[in-house]
Scaffold this motif. Sequence first.
Motif, short mmCIF file in Angstrom:
data_model
loop_
_atom_site.label_atom_id
_atom_site.label_comp_id
_atom_site.label_asym_id
_atom_site.label_seq_id
_atom_site.Cartn_x
_atom_site.Cartn_y
_atom_site.Cartn_z
N GLN A 1 0.83 -1.20 0.00
CA GLN A 1 0.00 0.00 0.00
C GLN A 1 0.87 1.26 0.00
OE1 GLN A 1 -2.69 -0.11 3.34
NE2 GLN A 1 -3.69 -2.01 2.67
N THR A 2 0.26 2.37 -0.43
CA THR A 2 0.95 3.64 -0.39
C THR A 2 0.97 4.16 1.04
OG1 THR A 2 0.22 4.18 -2.63
CG2 THR A 2 1.00 6.00 -1.26
N GLU A 3 2.17 4.42 1.57
CA GLU A 3 2.31 4.92 2.94
C GLU A 3 3.35 6.03 2.98
OE1 GLU A 3 2.69 2.07 6.04
OE2 GLU A 3 1.31 0.62 5.12
N THR A 4 3.46 6.67 4.13
CA THR A 4 4.37 7.81 4.30
C THR A 4 5.74 7.37 4.76
OG1 THR A 4 2.53 9.31 4.82
CG2 THR A 4 4.74 9.99 5.52
N PHE A 5 6.76 7.91 4.10
CA PHE A 5 8.15 7.67 4.48
C PHE A 5 8.73 9.01 4.91
CE2 PHE A 5 12.69 7.25 3.83
CZ PHE A 5 12.97 5.94 4.18
N THR A 6 9.33 9.06 6.10
CA THR A 6 9.87 10.31 6.64
C THR A 6 11.38 10.34 6.51
OG1 THR A 6 8.06 10.40 8.26
CG2 THR A 6 9.98 11.81 8.67
N LYS A 7 11.89 11.33 5.79
CA LYS A 7 13.33 11.47 5.62
C LYS A 7 13.97 12.07 6.86
CE LYS A 7 13.11 12.06 0.60
NZ LYS A 7 13.55 12.91 -0.55
N GLU A 8 15.29 12.07 6.91
CA GLU A 8 15.99 12.55 8.09
C GLU A 8 15.85 14.05 8.30
OE1 GLU A 8 19.99 10.96 7.96
OE2 GLU A 8 19.31 9.15 8.99
N ASP A 9 15.53 14.80 7.24
CA ASP A 9 15.34 16.24 7.39
C ASP A 9 13.90 16.59 7.78
OD1 ASP A 9 13.90 15.79 5.09
OD2 ASP A 9 15.14 17.06 3.79
N GLY A 10 13.06 15.58 8.03
CA GLY A 10 11.69 15.80 8.46
C GLY A 10 10.67 15.84 7.34
N THR A 11 11.11 15.94 6.10
CA THR A 11 10.18 15.94 4.98
C THR A 11 9.63 14.54 4.77
OG1 THR A 11 11.95 15.54 3.36
CG2 THR A 11 11.38 17.84 3.86
N THR A 12 8.48 14.47 4.15
CA THR A 12 7.84 13.17 3.93
C THR A 12 7.55 12.95 2.44
OG1 THR A 12 5.61 14.07 4.26
CG2 THR A 12 6.77 13.22 6.21
N GLN A 13 7.39 11.70 2.11
CA GLN A 13 7.00 11.36 0.75
C GLN A 13 6.23 10.04 0.78
OE1 GLN A 13 10.98 10.91 -1.02
NE2 GLN A 13 10.50 8.74 -1.34
N SER A 14 5.49 9.79 -0.28
CA SER A 14 4.73 8.56 -0.37
C SER A 14 5.58 7.47 -1.02
CB SER A 14 3.46 8.78 -1.19
OG SER A 14 2.59 9.70 -0.54
N VAL A 15 5.53 6.28 -0.45
CA VAL A 15 6.24 5.13 -1.02
C VAL A 15 5.30 3.93 -1.07
CG1 VAL A 15 8.46 5.92 -0.13
CG2 VAL A 15 7.09 4.33 1.23
N GLN A 16 5.62 2.98 -1.90
CA GLN A 16 4.90 1.72 -1.93
C GLN A 16 5.49 0.82 -0.85
OE1 GLN A 16 2.10 0.82 -4.05
NE2 GLN A 16 2.24 3.05 -3.94
N MET A 17 4.71 0.57 0.21
CA MET A 17 5.22 -0.16 1.36
C MET A 17 4.72 -1.61 1.33
SD MET A 17 7.19 0.48 4.03
CE MET A 17 7.00 2.22 4.53
N MET A 18 5.64 -2.54 1.21
CA MET A 18 5.31 -3.96 1.25
C MET A 18 5.02 -4.36 2.70
SD MET A 18 8.21 -5.44 -1.40
CE MET A 18 9.58 -5.06 -0.30
N HIS A 19 4.21 -5.41 2.89
CA HIS A 19 3.78 -5.78 4.24
C HIS A 19 3.59 -7.29 4.35
CE1 HIS A 19 0.45 -5.73 7.52
NE2 HIS A 19 1.65 -5.74 8.09
#
Length: 421
Positions: A226-244
Amino acid sequence: MKKTLFSSMMYFCTAVILSGCSSDSNEGDIVIDMLPKTRSVELTQEQKEFVNRNNEFALNLYKAICQGENADKSIIVSPFSATYLMGMLNDGAAGKTAEEITTALGFGGKQSVNDFCKAMIEQIPEVDPSVSLTNANCVVVNERQNIELKDQFVSDISNYYKGEVMELDFSSSNALKAVNDWSNRHTGGMIPKLMDQLKEDAALMLMNAISFKATWTEKFDEKDTQTETFTKEDGTTQSVQMMHRHAIACFGEESDCYTLLLPYGSGDKWSMTIFLPKEGKTVRDVVNSLDMSKWLPYRYGAASPMDVDIKLPRFENSYKADVKTALQRMGVLSVFDADKADLSLISKNKNLYVYKMEQTAAIEVNEEGTRTSAVTVAEKGVSDAGILGNKVYFYANTPFVYMIREASSGAVFFIGTYQGE
């Protein structure tokens, strides 16, 4: 005598890993054993020590590459590809140059390094039939420079590294095509274009290619991605395809990170270990803390088989590493100096030095497994992992470090950092 320059190139590929299959039968039927037959790498006691020291070389090389402007980038490198290329260089080196190379590798003289590389090249591809790992080495000579290779060097490259020799006119477009075709062929098509041009006054190039294909022992199901949020080390976020998936996996906890081991193929030889920084820690903290005490799975703190809820990004990225600068940081200096390099065992009629050593790499991780290739030419979010009551969870939704290793030898072949881009 004027020193003639040459470049060094290495390639590595990680591709898809196949899982084993079995057959069931009714009573009275003939049962055919279709399980993959894995085997262990057989090394001498001295060579086993070489693996440990070479793993230290792998860590040191990776740390050197991660310095400076590369600290916040997704990186993928193959230390073992560098080992093979350094081995070939060492075969042609003497004096201080050879001493610096073997000191960086952490083991052996010329013959010991050659024997070790030969043993690994011959045995590693055979440890698990459901995993594909190939190795290729090549010496490319520039016809325009009238290079005469020493017979012993050519023999050693063939005998210990299964290497071939090509003679090309570096000023010709056909030569560039031949080099790129070699890259394409030996990296499973992941790096079809190694170079934009060849340096006409270069004397020769050394190239190593490693191609690794593997599927997870237990695959992720695409319907659970599913598409979920990934948080980078600088605090910005982006959507990634997260396997589960839920799985019995080796989970551990260190002072600065959580670890998870995911096996490939038949499950007992190849694996990826993920190091996920804890809250308040960064990828750089984890990289700087990596040492041999955290290398083997059973030494990852409280690592043990547990029922883990796993989330891992489906990702792919590529990276070009300046191996020359990294090695110079590690004390390998003279081989890159036209006035000090001693590569007198390579050529009969030319003094040589290395003017460039790079590695281009690519990796793809998905529900099926991992595919990666590489060519070497001479404010953070909260990490979501831990134990809550009886539930173990490992959600890689912040940057992490990963390693791919072969268990019977203990050798680490690939190391990477995923930062979200």
